[in-house]
Design an enzyme around this catalytic site. Structure first.
Site, PDB file in Angstrom:
ATOM      1  N   ARG A  82       0.852  -1.193   0.000  1.00 25.43           N
ATOM      2  CA  ARG A  82       0.000   0.000   0.000  1.00 25.43           C
ATOM      3  C   ARG A  82       0.888   1.244   0.000  1.00 25.43           C
ATOM      4  O   ARG A  82       0.646   2.213  -0.690  1.00 25.43           O
ATOM      5  CB  ARG A  82      -0.959   0.007   1.205  1.00 25.43           C
ATOM      6  CG  ARG A  82      -1.643   1.367   1.414  1.00 25.43           C
ATOM      7  CD  ARG A  82      -2.947   1.317   2.203  1.00 25.43           C
ATOM      8  NE  ARG A  82      -2.916   0.408   3.329  1.00 25.43           N
ATOM      9  CZ  ARG A  82      -2.235   0.586   4.467  1.00 25.43           C
ATOM     10  NH1 ARG A  82      -1.500   1.675   4.636  1.00 25.43           N
ATOM     11  NH2 ARG A  82      -2.279  -0.314   5.426  1.00 25.43           N
TER      12      ARG A  82
ATOM     13  N   TYR B  30     -16.798  16.478 -15.398  1.00 26.44           N
ATOM     14  CA  TYR B  30     -17.066  15.051 -15.533  1.00 26.44           C
ATOM     15  C   TYR B  30     -18.110  14.671 -14.471  1.00 26.44           C
ATOM     16  O   TYR B  30     -18.000  15.075 -13.303  1.00 26.44           O
ATOM     17  CB  TYR B  30     -15.761  14.276 -15.323  1.00 26.44           C
ATOM     18  CG  TYR B  30     -15.950  12.783 -15.299  1.00 26.44           C
ATOM     19  CD1 TYR B  30     -16.182  12.077 -16.473  1.00 26.44           C
ATOM     20  CD2 TYR B  30     -15.931  12.075 -14.106  1.00 26.44           C
ATOM     21  CE1 TYR B  30     -16.383  10.710 -16.451  1.00 26.44           C
ATOM     22  CE2 TYR B  30     -16.122  10.695 -14.077  1.00 26.44           C
ATOM     23  CZ  TYR B  30     -16.351  10.029 -15.252  1.00 26.44           C
ATOM     24  OH  TYR B  30     -16.550   8.673 -15.229  1.00 26.44           O
TER      25      TYR B  30
ATOM     26  N   ASP C 236      -7.702  18.515 -14.427  1.00 26.52           N
ATOM     27  CA  ASP C 236      -7.985  17.152 -14.888  1.00 26.52           C
ATOM     28  C   ASP C 236      -7.620  17.102 -16.365  1.00 26.52           C
ATOM     29  O   ASP C 236      -8.293  17.700 -17.206  1.00 26.52           O
ATOM     30  CB  ASP C 236      -9.479  16.847 -14.661  1.00 26.52           C
ATOM     31  CG  ASP C 236      -9.852  15.428 -15.085  1.00 26.52           C
ATOM     32  OD1 ASP C 236      -9.151  14.857 -15.944  1.00 26.52           O
ATOM     33  OD2 ASP C 236     -10.859  14.912 -14.561  1.00 26.52           O
TER      34      ASP C 236
ATOM     35  N   LYS D 161      -8.376   6.123 -19.431  1.00 22.72           N
ATOM     36  CA  LYS D 161      -8.647   6.639 -20.760  1.00 22.72           C
ATOM     37  C   LYS D 161      -7.383   6.576 -21.631  1.00 22.72           C
ATOM     38  O   LYS D 161      -6.909   5.510 -21.898  1.00 22.72           O
ATOM     39  CB  LYS D 161      -9.227   8.045 -20.643  1.00 22.72           C
ATOM     40  CG  LYS D 161     -10.282   8.198 -19.513  1.00 22.72           C
ATOM     41  CD  LYS D 161     -11.543   7.392 -19.750  1.00 22.72           C
ATOM     42  CE  LYS D 161     -12.469   7.299 -18.534  1.00 22.72           C
ATOM     43  NZ  LYS D 161     -12.823   8.571 -17.905  1.00 22.72           N
TER      44      LYS D 161
END
Ligand SMILES: *Cc1c(COP(=O)(O)O)cnc(C)c1O
Length: 418
Positions: A85, A137, A209, A234
């Protein structure tokens, strides 16, 4: 169909300019300078940064370190990894690679784009105010309105293409300007350099973004932003086979805090998914060039088509911010939307395509077609959708890198059904 080059409008010359990256690297070599990783061209960096041959085996590809923990040699003595982690070698390779591609010092990979955005917002605290775009978004808007508001975060949504509107929204407790450019699916462009200047004068951090552009086409840190965010799902991954997110920045203090938050909250990208994104970014430049070339050809075809009322694409000179786009982006990308005039017309097109796939998401090698009003933007109230230009007749296309003649033929037969 005439040859693409012959068909090209001014936008395609942007791509020629991007070749100067390569020309620069060649020039440096011929100048007798020793080429160093990190000072080379975009694709060289994408393929080589943090991708040394594996020291144990010589494997040319960074292994998928599918492990949760690491054996320590003795108490307090380890090789830099203690628990996955906190850090994992495959993820670390991706984080450093993405940082370099965005022109940043520090990179962090998250389990999704939303996890990345959530982590950035947790840099702030209850009572802090964020100025952001009115056409975000959908998932980002949902996170802000239905999750973070419960923790007394405050948000003001403005048209960020208008600097005066941003400035008017800034208050005593404003800490962050959160931008998305170009917007989805109308492709409105915000001037990142000017907006960052304005925000910095008011002491705000600026996050962008950059999912729609990828670092190959737009680098917000170089334009003055402080933080870049991606849904790697994406273009960075590019093959529609993984969900992920990333954050890149230059400020060491902010990076320290984000590293702490990434480990503390734990929404990290797994080794397998990190490896898939690492593989994807190696071809980012060639894919983005093809997305631009195909996007331009499809946009031009649609703009001339008698059944199409309007095309939103930054590569068309008819785009209201065409000049701004040319200034801050290296190409128009592969996202566009078209106005068919009515829900019935949109339905006919969407139900008639054979090669384009009817699906949400974007940025993969295959062309996806969708209906924003009922799919990605269904949660936006109808009046607000109208105001944003997201009409019932609007169709969005993520133009893939198939042979563009085939895409155009498919869209042509689908539009004939109107
Ligand atoms: C998809 C997307 C996100 C969210 O990313 P996920 O990986 O789906 O969580 C955020 N911003 C933009 C612009 C996106 O397209």
């Amino acid at each position: 169909m005439p040859s693409l080059r012959a068909d090209a409008q001014p936008g395609l010359t942007w791509l020629d300019e991007s070749d100067s990256f390569r020309a620069e690297a060649i020039f440096r070599q011929h100048n007798g300078q020793v080429a160093r990783k990190g000072t080379m061209g975009f694709s060289t960096d994408a393929i080589h940064i943090s991708q040394e041959a594996d020291p144990a085996t010589g494997a040319i590809i960074v292994p998928i370190y599918q492990t949760s923990t690491y054996v320590q040699e003795e108490l307090g003595k380890h090789k830099g990894y203690e628990y996955s982690r906190t850090s994992n070698p495959t993820r670390a390779a991706l984080e450093q690679n993405l940082a370099r591609l965005e022109g940043g010092q520090f990179g962090f990979a998250f389990a999704s784009g939303m996890a990345a955005i959530n982590a950035v917002l947790t840099l702030f605290k209850s009572g802090d105010h964020v100025v952001t775009g009115r056409n975000l978004y959908g998932g980002t808007f949902r996170l802000f309105e239905r999750v973070l508001k419960n923790f007394r975060f405050e948000f003001t949504y403005v048209d960020t293409t208008r600097l005066a509107d941003i400035e008017k929204a800034i208050r005593e407790n404003t800490r962050l300007l959160f931008l998305e450019t170009p917007t989805n699916p109308i492709m409105e462009i915000t001037d990142v350099a000017a907006a960052s200047d304005l925000a910095h004068r008011h002491g705000l951090l600026v996050a962008v973004d950059n999912t729609f552009m990828s670092p190959y086409l737009q680098r917000p840190l170089e334009l003055g932003a402080d933080i870049v965010i991606h849904s790697t799902t994406k273009y960075l991954n590019g093959h529609s086979d993984g969900v992920g997110g990333a954050v890149v920045m230059n400020d060491a203090a902010v990076a320290d805090r984000l590293k702490f938050l990434q480990n503390a909250a734990g929404a990290v990208l797994g080794p397998m998914d990190s490896w898939l994104v690492l593989r994807g970014v190696k071809t980012l430049a060639v894919r983005m060039r093809q997305h631009c070339e195909n996007g331009m050809a499809v946009a031009q075809f649609l703009a001339r088509h008698p059944k199409v009322k309007l095309v939103h694409y930054p590569g068309l000179a008819s785009h209201p911010q065409y000049e701004l786009g040319k200034k801050q982006m290296r190409g128009p990308g592969g996202m566009l939307s078209l106005e068919t005039g009515s829900l019935e017309n949109a339905r006919r097109v969407l139900n008639s395509v054979r090669l384009c796939s009817l699906a949400e998401s974007l940025g993969g090698v295959e062309t996806l077609i969708s209906h924003p009003a009922t799919m990605t933007h269904a949660s936006v109230p109808p009046e607000e959708r109208q105001r944003l230009g997201i009409t019932d007749g609007l169709v969005r296309i993520s133009v893939g890198i198939e042979d563009v003649e085939d895409l155009i033929a498919d869209l042509d037969q689908a539009l004939a059904k109107i």
